[in-house]
Design a protein around this motif. Structure first.
Motif, PDB file in Angstrom:
ATOM      1  N   ALA A 172      -6.818  -5.659   0.669  1.00  0.00           N
ATOM      2  CA  ALA A 172      -5.729  -6.600   0.888  1.00  0.00           C
ATOM      3  C   ALA A 172      -6.102  -7.633   1.945  1.00  0.00           C
ATOM      4  CB  ALA A 172      -4.466  -5.851   1.306  1.00  0.00           C
ATOM      5  N   ALA A 193      -6.010   4.852   0.778  1.00  0.00           N
ATOM      6  CA  ALA A 193      -5.045   3.914   1.352  1.00  0.00           C
ATOM      7  C   ALA A 193      -5.722   2.938   2.302  1.00  0.00           C
ATOM      8  CB  ALA A 193      -3.940   4.684   2.073  1.00  0.00           C
ATOM      9  N   ALA A 233      -7.512   0.396   0.337  1.00  0.00           N
ATOM     10  CA  ALA A 233      -6.581  -0.583  -0.214  1.00  0.00           C
ATOM     11  C   ALA A 233      -6.193  -1.622   0.832  1.00  0.00           C
ATOM     12  CB  ALA A 233      -5.337   0.127  -0.744  1.00  0.00           C
ATOM     13  N   VAL A 234      -6.031  -1.181   2.063  1.00  0.00           N
ATOM     14  CA  VAL A 234      -5.745  -2.129   3.146  1.00  0.00           C
ATOM     15  C   VAL A 234      -6.918  -3.086   3.333  1.00  0.00           C
ATOM     16  CG1 VAL A 234      -5.316  -2.367   5.622  1.00  0.00           C
ATOM     17  CG2 VAL A 234      -4.156  -0.569   4.323  1.00  0.00           C
ATOM     18  N   VAL A 254       0.582  -5.973   5.733  1.00  0.00           N
ATOM     19  CA  VAL A 254       0.467  -4.868   4.788  1.00  0.00           C
ATOM     20  C   VAL A 254       1.732  -4.037   4.912  1.00  0.00           C
ATOM     21  CG1 VAL A 254      -0.793  -3.370   6.402  1.00  0.00           C
ATOM     22  CG2 VAL A 254      -0.991  -2.988   3.946  1.00  0.00           C
ATOM     23  N   HIS A 276       1.252  -6.809  -5.113  1.00  0.00           N
ATOM     24  CA  HIS A 276       0.215  -5.797  -5.291  1.00  0.00           C
ATOM     25  C   HIS A 276      -1.183  -6.414  -5.277  1.00  0.00           C
ATOM     26  CE1 HIS A 276       3.787  -3.802  -7.128  1.00  0.00           C
ATOM     27  NE2 HIS A 276       3.300  -2.764  -6.473  1.00  0.00           N
ATOM     28  N   THR A 278      -3.545   5.276  -4.379  1.00  0.00           N
ATOM     29  CA  THR A 278      -3.730   5.040  -2.944  1.00  0.00           C
ATOM     30  C   THR A 278      -2.993   6.091  -2.110  1.00  0.00           C
ATOM     31  OG1 THR A 278      -1.866   3.460  -2.930  1.00  0.00           O
ATOM     32  CG2 THR A 278      -4.081   2.572  -3.265  1.00  0.00           C
ATOM     33  N   VAL A 313       0.878  -1.180   0.000  1.00  0.00           N
ATOM     34  CA  VAL A 313       0.000   0.000   0.000  1.00  0.00           C
ATOM     35  C   VAL A 313       0.912   1.226   0.000  1.00  0.00           C
ATOM     36  CG1 VAL A 313      -1.753   1.332   1.207  1.00  0.00           C
ATOM     37  CG2 VAL A 313      -1.880  -1.167   1.195  1.00  0.00           C
ATOM     38  N   ASN A 314       0.917   1.959  -1.094  1.00  0.00           N
ATOM     39  CA  ASN A 314       1.801   3.104  -1.248  1.00  0.00           C
ATOM     40  C   ASN A 314       1.062   4.414  -1.031  1.00  0.00           C
ATOM     41  OD1 ASN A 314       4.264   1.781  -1.928  1.00  0.00           O
ATOM     42  ND2 ASN A 314       3.421   1.338  -3.947  1.00  0.00           N
ATOM     43  N   ARG A 315       1.493   5.173  -0.026  1.00  0.00           N
ATOM     44  CA  ARG A 315       0.966   6.532   0.160  1.00  0.00           C
ATOM     45  C   ARG A 315       1.918   7.494  -0.538  1.00  0.00           C
ATOM     46  NH1 ARG A 315      -1.527   9.736   4.554  1.00  0.00           N
ATOM     47  NH2 ARG A 315      -2.322  10.612   2.608  1.00  0.00           N
ATOM     48  N   ILE A 324       3.392  -0.590   4.166  1.00  0.00           N
ATOM     49  CA  ILE A 324       3.040   0.801   3.881  1.00  0.00           C
ATOM     50  C   ILE A 324       4.295   1.571   3.509  1.00  0.00           C
ATOM     51  CG2 ILE A 324       2.116   2.924   4.880  1.00  0.00           C
ATOM     52  CD1 ILE A 324       0.435   1.090   6.769  1.00  0.00           C
ATOM     53  N   ASP A 339       0.662   2.163  -9.125  1.00  0.00           N
ATOM     54  CA  ASP A 339      -0.728   2.665  -9.092  1.00  0.00           C
ATOM     55  C   ASP A 339      -0.850   4.150  -9.434  1.00  0.00           C
ATOM     56  OD1 ASP A 339      -0.115   4.153  -6.771  1.00  0.00           O
ATOM     57  OD2 ASP A 339      -0.794   2.559  -5.448  1.00  0.00           O
TER      58      ASP A 339
END
Length: 277
Positions: free
Chosen positions: A49, A42, A45-46, A57, A261, A36, A23-25, A59, A32
């Motif tokens: 997942a 975000a 997305a978690v 997860v 992903h 996210t 999960v990319n902030r 981050i 993506d």
């Protein structure tokens, strides 16, 4: 085969797989493209997942590749509150934070992270000390001894697998000496980090040599450039089949944690591999 892996309240027995969902902030993620980056996005997305079967997860608050500068203050802003929110929303989920900075590691460990994913291979030795102080796990990766977020030109190794093993095991042993629990440490060949496609393929073919060190091995191959280049130059959105194939090869050689992903697809593929192995 590597032994028991313990992260937070979870224990993974020898041979048991764990799915780590990305999960990319970040507003500029290669995968993506910032979908996210927003806080609510975000968290969603978690949730996806977890529904897909993720155990962990991961981050991240800084794009791995070159891009806009992100200092520690901004990285903390992006990830710390999300760690707290995920901890409250999914109490049984393991939380990893992808960072190379001890300053960031300190904040997210206090916020509830269970694992510090040091993708850039120990450029800040203080990160292991943070992991030891807070009882978190640590990922020890091989990034070719390059500066974070750089892509070296024509990097070369006498034997890339020997270099990967020597470096990651050295980092792991130093982490133990710093006080990190031995059964909370993973080693990661870090495909594409400080490596060209040939190097990443060689590591994949010989992953069993890393497994033979008896440190749990994490692989992060999802949609990476070496997968696309191997299949004729496929763009990111067409690398899924190659990703699953590489996960299968890695699992059959004994990898334990899979950073992906698409948690649901990885979970299904690894469940089938476990039945076949």
């Amino acid at each position: 085969m590597s032994g028991t892996l313990r992260l937070g309240e979870r224990t993974f027995a020898p041979g048991e797989f764990a799915i780590m969902a990305v999960v990319n902030r970040t507003p500029d993620s290669f995968y993506d493209k910032g979908r996210t980056y927003g806080f609510a996005a975000a968290l969603d997305a978690v949730d996806r997942a977890v529904a897909g079967g993720a155990d962990i997860v991961d981050i991240g608050g800084v794009k791995a590749g070159p891009g806009d500068d992100v200092d520690a203050t901004e990285e903390i802003r992006r990830v710390a509150d999300l760690v707290e929110a995920v901890r409250e929303r999914h109490p049984g989920l393991l939380i990893s934070v992808d960072t190379w900075r001890a300053e960031v590691g300190e904040v997210v460990a206090r916020a509830g992270a269970h694992l510090l994913n040091d993708t850039w291979g120990g450029v800040d030795p203080g990160l292991a000390e943070v992991a030891a102080r807070h009882g978190t796990g640590l990922v020890c990766a091989h990034a070719g001894r390059v500066e974070p977020r750089t892509r070296p030109h024509r990097i070369a190794y006498a034997d890339v697998v020997d270099d990967v093993i020597g470096y990651t095991v050295g980092l792991a042993e130093r982490a133990v000496a710093a006080g990190v629990a031995r059964d909370a440490i993973l080693i990661d060949p870090a495909h594409d980090f400080g490596k060209n496609t040939f190097h990443s393929l060689e590591v994949s073919r010989r992953l069993d040599e890393m497994v033979a060190t008896r440190w749990p091995v994490l692989v992060a191959v999802s949609n990476k450039d070496f997968v696309g280049e191997t299949l004729g130059g496929l763009p990111v959105d067409r690398r899924h089949a190659g990703t699953i194939a590489t996960l299968a090869v890695s699992a059959l050689q004994g990898a334990r944690v899979f950073r992906v992903h698409d948690a649901a697809s990885a979970r299904s593929a690894l469940a089938e591999i476990a039945r076949l192995a």
